[in-house]
Design a protein around this motif. Sequence first.
Motif, PDB file in Angstrom:
ATOM      1  N   ALA A 160       0.717  -1.352   0.084  1.00  0.00           N
ATOM      2  CA  ALA A 160       0.176  -0.089   0.061  1.00  0.00           C
ATOM      3  C   ALA A 160       0.797   1.351   0.041  1.00  0.00           C
ATOM      4  O   ALA A 160       2.072   1.186   0.549  1.00  0.00           O
ATOM      5  CB  ALA A 160      -1.070  -0.013   1.032  1.00  0.00           C
ATOM      6  N   PHE A 161       0.311   2.305  -0.628  1.00  0.00           N
ATOM      7  CA  PHE A 161       0.963   3.511  -0.533  1.00  0.00           C
ATOM      8  C   PHE A 161      -0.075   4.583  -0.237  1.00  0.00           C
ATOM      9  O   PHE A 161      -1.315   4.423  -0.806  1.00  0.00           O
ATOM     10  CB  PHE A 161       1.553   3.873  -1.858  1.00  0.00           C
ATOM     11  N   ASN A 162       0.273   5.721   0.827  1.00  0.00           N
ATOM     12  CA  ASN A 162      -0.662   6.364   1.180  1.00  0.00           C
ATOM     13  C   ASN A 162      -0.156   7.903   1.355  1.00  0.00           C
ATOM     14  O   ASN A 162       0.910   7.991   1.915  1.00  0.00           O
ATOM     15  CB  ASN A 162      -1.437   6.067   2.539  1.00  0.00           C
ATOM     16  N   ALA A 163      -1.096   8.892   0.956  1.00  0.00           N
ATOM     17  CA  ALA A 163      -0.667  10.307   0.811  1.00  0.00           C
ATOM     18  C   ALA A 163      -1.682  11.138   1.238  1.00  0.00           C
ATOM     19  O   ALA A 163      -2.854  10.999   0.928  1.00  0.00           O
ATOM     20  CB  ALA A 163      -0.181  10.813  -0.467  1.00  0.00           C
ATOM     21  N   GLY A 164      -1.488  11.836   2.320  1.00  0.00           N
ATOM     22  CA  GLY A 164      -2.698  12.830   2.958  1.00  0.00           C
ATOM     23  C   GLY A 164      -2.040  14.162   3.368  1.00  0.00           C
ATOM     24  O   GLY A 164      -0.938  14.482   3.572  1.00  0.00           O
ATOM     25  N   LEU A 165      -2.921  15.033   3.440  1.00  0.00           N
ATOM     26  CA  LEU A 165      -2.744  16.197   4.187  1.00  0.00           C
ATOM     27  C   LEU A 165      -4.104  16.776   4.787  1.00  0.00           C
ATOM     28  O   LEU A 165      -5.079  16.450   4.683  1.00  0.00           O
ATOM     29  CB  LEU A 165      -2.487  17.338   2.984  1.00  0.00           C
ATOM     30  N   GLY A 166      -3.746  17.542   5.938  1.00  0.00           N
ATOM     31  CA  GLY A 166      -4.755  18.194   6.690  1.00  0.00           C
ATOM     32  C   GLY A 166      -4.573  19.661   7.072  1.00  0.00           C
ATOM     33  O   GLY A 166      -3.543  20.024   7.304  1.00  0.00           O
ATOM     34  N   LEU A 167      -5.829  20.348   7.213  1.00  0.00           N
ATOM     35  CA  LEU A 167      -5.737  21.534   7.731  1.00  0.00           C
ATOM     36  C   LEU A 167      -6.723  21.800   8.727  1.00  0.00           C
ATOM     37  O   LEU A 167      -7.852  21.103   8.700  1.00  0.00           O
ATOM     38  CB  LEU A 167      -6.071  22.747   6.464  1.00  0.00           C
ATOM     39  N   SER A 168      -6.622  22.700   9.943  1.00  0.00           N
ATOM     40  CA  SER A 168      -7.412  22.703  10.827  1.00  0.00           C
ATOM     41  C   SER A 168      -7.439  23.975  11.599  1.00  0.00           C
ATOM     42  O   SER A 168      -6.461  24.852  11.477  1.00  0.00           O
ATOM     43  CB  SER A 168      -7.392  21.698  11.883  1.00  0.00           C
ATOM     44  N   VAL A 169      -8.387  24.530  12.006  1.00  0.00           N
ATOM     45  CA  VAL A 169      -8.414  25.786  12.821  1.00  0.00           C
ATOM     46  C   VAL A 169      -9.449  25.462  13.810  1.00  0.00           C
ATOM     47  O   VAL A 169     -10.452  25.000  13.786  1.00  0.00           O
ATOM     48  CB  VAL A 169      -9.009  27.049  12.088  1.00  0.00           C
ATOM     49  N   TYR A 170      -8.899  25.962  15.045  1.00  0.00           N
ATOM     50  CA  TYR A 170      -9.343  25.844  16.468  1.00  0.00           C
ATOM     51  C   TYR A 170      -9.558  27.327  17.064  1.00  0.00           C
ATOM     52  O   TYR A 170      -8.816  27.916  16.949  1.00  0.00           O
ATOM     53  CB  TYR A 170      -8.814  25.160  17.404  1.00  0.00           C
ATOM     54  N   GLY A 171     -10.772  27.719  17.384  1.00  0.00           N
ATOM     55  CA  GLY A 171     -11.071  28.835  18.274  1.00  0.00           C
ATOM     56  C   GLY A 171     -12.141  28.751  19.272  1.00  0.00           C
ATOM     57  O   GLY A 171     -12.931  27.911  19.309  1.00  0.00           O
ATOM     58  N   ASN A 172     -11.954  29.721  20.189  1.00  0.00           N
ATOM     59  CA  ASN A 172     -12.854  29.827  21.277  1.00  0.00           C
ATOM     60  C   ASN A 172     -13.196  31.273  21.614  1.00  0.00           C
ATOM     61  O   ASN A 172     -12.665  31.952  21.344  1.00  0.00           O
ATOM     62  CB  ASN A 172     -12.424  29.090  22.739  1.00  0.00           C
ATOM     63  N   SER A 173     -14.176  31.364  22.553  1.00  0.00           N
ATOM     64  CA  SER A 173     -14.807  32.511  22.768  1.00  0.00           C
ATOM     65  C   SER A 173     -14.216  33.505  23.710  1.00  0.00           C
ATOM     66  O   SER A 173     -14.402  34.670  24.037  1.00  0.00           O
ATOM     67  CB  SER A 173     -16.288  32.646  23.371  1.00  0.00           C
ATOM     68  N   ASP A 174     -12.833  33.176  24.013  1.00  0.00           N
ATOM     69  CA  ASP A 174     -11.681  33.820  24.772  1.00  0.00           C
ATOM     70  C   ASP A 174     -10.846  34.473  23.885  1.00  0.00           C
ATOM     71  O   ASP A 174      -9.855  35.139  24.419  1.00  0.00           O
ATOM     72  CB  ASP A 174     -11.132  32.862  25.798  1.00  0.00           C
ATOM     73  N   GLY A 175     -11.104  34.476  22.547  1.00  0.00           N
ATOM     74  CA  GLY A 175     -10.244  35.386  21.582  1.00  0.00           C
ATOM     75  C   GLY A 175      -9.181  34.427  21.130  1.00  0.00           C
ATOM     76  O   GLY A 175      -8.490  34.901  20.110  1.00  0.00           O
ATOM     77  N   PHE A 176      -9.224  33.014  21.127  1.00  0.00           N
ATOM     78  CA  PHE A 176      -8.090  32.287  20.662  1.00  0.00           C
ATOM     79  C   PHE A 176      -8.181  31.837  19.424  1.00  0.00           C
ATOM     80  O   PHE A 176      -9.396  31.115  19.112  1.00  0.00           O
ATOM     81  CB  PHE A 176      -7.573  30.935  21.666  1.00  0.00           C
ATOM     82  N   ILE A 177      -7.809  31.901  18.365  1.00  0.00           N
ATOM     83  CA  ILE A 177      -7.769  31.226  16.925  1.00  0.00           C
ATOM     84  C   ILE A 177      -6.333  30.651  16.850  1.00  0.00           C
ATOM     85  O   ILE A 177      -5.157  31.051  16.825  1.00  0.00           O
ATOM     86  CB  ILE A 177      -8.021  32.250  16.037  1.00  0.00           C
ATOM     87  N   GLY A 178      -6.244  29.319  16.539  1.00  0.00           N
ATOM     88  CA  GLY A 178      -5.024  28.528  16.068  1.00  0.00           C
ATOM     89  C   GLY A 178      -5.319  27.623  14.920  1.00  0.00           C
ATOM     90  O   GLY A 178      -6.322  27.285  14.779  1.00  0.00           O
ATOM     91  N   ARG A 179      -4.186  28.123  14.335  1.00  0.00           N
ATOM     92  CA  ARG A 179      -4.278  27.263  12.878  1.00  0.00           C
ATOM     93  C   ARG A 179      -3.226  26.355  12.619  1.00  0.00           C
ATOM     94  O   ARG A 179      -1.876  26.364  13.443  1.00  0.00           O
ATOM     95  CB  ARG A 179      -4.007  28.486  11.652  1.00  0.00           C
ATOM     96  N   SER A 180      -3.490  25.144  11.972  1.00  0.00           N
ATOM     97  CA  SER A 180      -2.592  24.177  11.768  1.00  0.00           C
ATOM     98  C   SER A 180      -2.587  23.296  10.488  1.00  0.00           C
ATOM     99  O   SER A 180      -3.656  23.401  10.093  1.00  0.00           O
ATOM    100  CB  SER A 180      -2.479  23.294  13.064  1.00  0.00           C
ATOM    101  N   SER A 181      -1.646  22.700   9.883  1.00  0.00           N
ATOM    102  CA  SER A 181      -1.682  22.106   8.759  1.00  0.00           C
ATOM    103  C   SER A 181      -0.399  21.002   8.843  1.00  0.00           C
ATOM    104  O   SER A 181       0.694  21.211   9.592  1.00  0.00           O
ATOM    105  CB  SER A 181      -1.535  23.108   7.688  1.00  0.00           C
ATOM    106  N   GLY A 182      -0.611  19.914   8.082  1.00  0.00           N
ATOM    107  CA  GLY A 182       0.411  18.968   7.922  1.00  0.00           C
ATOM    108  C   GLY A 182       0.193  17.888   6.840  1.00  0.00           C
ATOM    109  O   GLY A 182      -0.994  17.786   6.414  1.00  0.00           O
TER     110      GLY A 182
END
Length: 448
Positions: A160-182
């Motif tokens: 088998a061979f597999n390739a993948g990527l992911g992007l995500s954003v998390y935020g909360n009402s205390d003003g935090f916004i975090g972005r990640s990718s891999g």
Amino acid sequence: MVTQPPLDREAELDALESRVREALERALGAGATAAEAHAQLSRGLSVNVRLGEVETLEHMQDRGVSVTALIGRRKGQASSADLRPETIAACVDRALDIARYTEEDLCNGLADPGRLAVGARDLDLWHPSPVDAEVAIERALACEAAGRAEPRISNSEGAAFNAGLGLSVYGNSDGFIGRSSGTSYSQSCVLLAGRGDGMQRDYSYDSRRCLADLEAVEATGAEAARRTVARLGARPLRTAAMPVLFAPRVATGLIGHLMGAISGSALIRNASFLKGRAGERILPEWLRVAERPHLRRGARSAHFDDEGVATAERNVIDAGVLTGYVLSSYTARRLGLETTGNAGGVRNLLVSPGGDGEGDLLAGVSDGFYVTEVMGQGVNLVTGDYSRGAAGYRIVDGRLDHPVEEVTIAGNLADMFMDIVAAGEDVDTRGNIHSGGLLIRRMMVAGL
């Protein structure tokens, strides 16, 4: 062949962040006292081949959002696989409806604002490569062909061979916004040798963040063949207590059991034999297990956990002492402790080589068992009892003598951890737990 169009990472992250902000704004406007949202996008390509033919080819693309709404200490959660504004609005409303009818839990709530991540440096996790279906098929076929080139290989379960990527954003009402990718890439091969009752099976694989870091596909196939052929003629051992050496790919599972026993979820359920042991020595004095969440190209590297809490390097085990547990904000509050930035689990554990003869763990074993595979679910984290089927090799006078199958190894994890004699330098770096072989002074091996 169908290929997916290239992905504009920053544009997609901007779109995900916009959806997160929409969800938070709607939740607060509709009566939530606090809220958090997570939006993600993932793409993948997976190929499986067997006996020189393509069995499956799968393109995957997924998007989704999850919302947690809090009304005081009452919490509701809802999710959707659709990122349209009207769908997100409905998702928020469902979360609020659930919160209104759930019981209050004083431990519910967002993470402490003072613990949220601020700033970030590049962890080198994003390595998109132009891997289309043709390239993936070619790699999988070459992997299997290299393994089947060994004359004693009689059959194949495929490559088998597999390739993948992911992007995500998390935020909360205390003003935090975090972005990640891999990104992630992996390849594997499973082969069989022999015939009838003497047939043996083994495998090899590799997994990395960057395609260029993967070993050659031919090397993966050849290693699968070597391991499989080496198992021909396997037989049971006679029942005895003896030293047991766990190969790196199996030793990582032992460390995984340790992490399971010190996880907040197990502790609050009184389902751990290590509850209340923080600050005590539970492994030999020379042994250290470090968490390194900022490891470049690490399998689980991240600047913040699933709640936005800043991750930090720490020695979970230092000089054999359990320095603390693995906690989210919720489990920490239940235990009267502080979060360790581990919502979502541990991130990149490194077991430092050490002990007696860590350069060559076989050399000091005159009569023992080298475990390359374990089977079954016989691990009880409540009591620490450990009993699993195993296969591997007999160790005689510091060398591998003959293959072994149809035996059971048994002990108690508390004793097994304290009886680790050495950790090898042959560290497996492919996953979330990096460990060399682990030699345990004595375990019961049940066979004939």
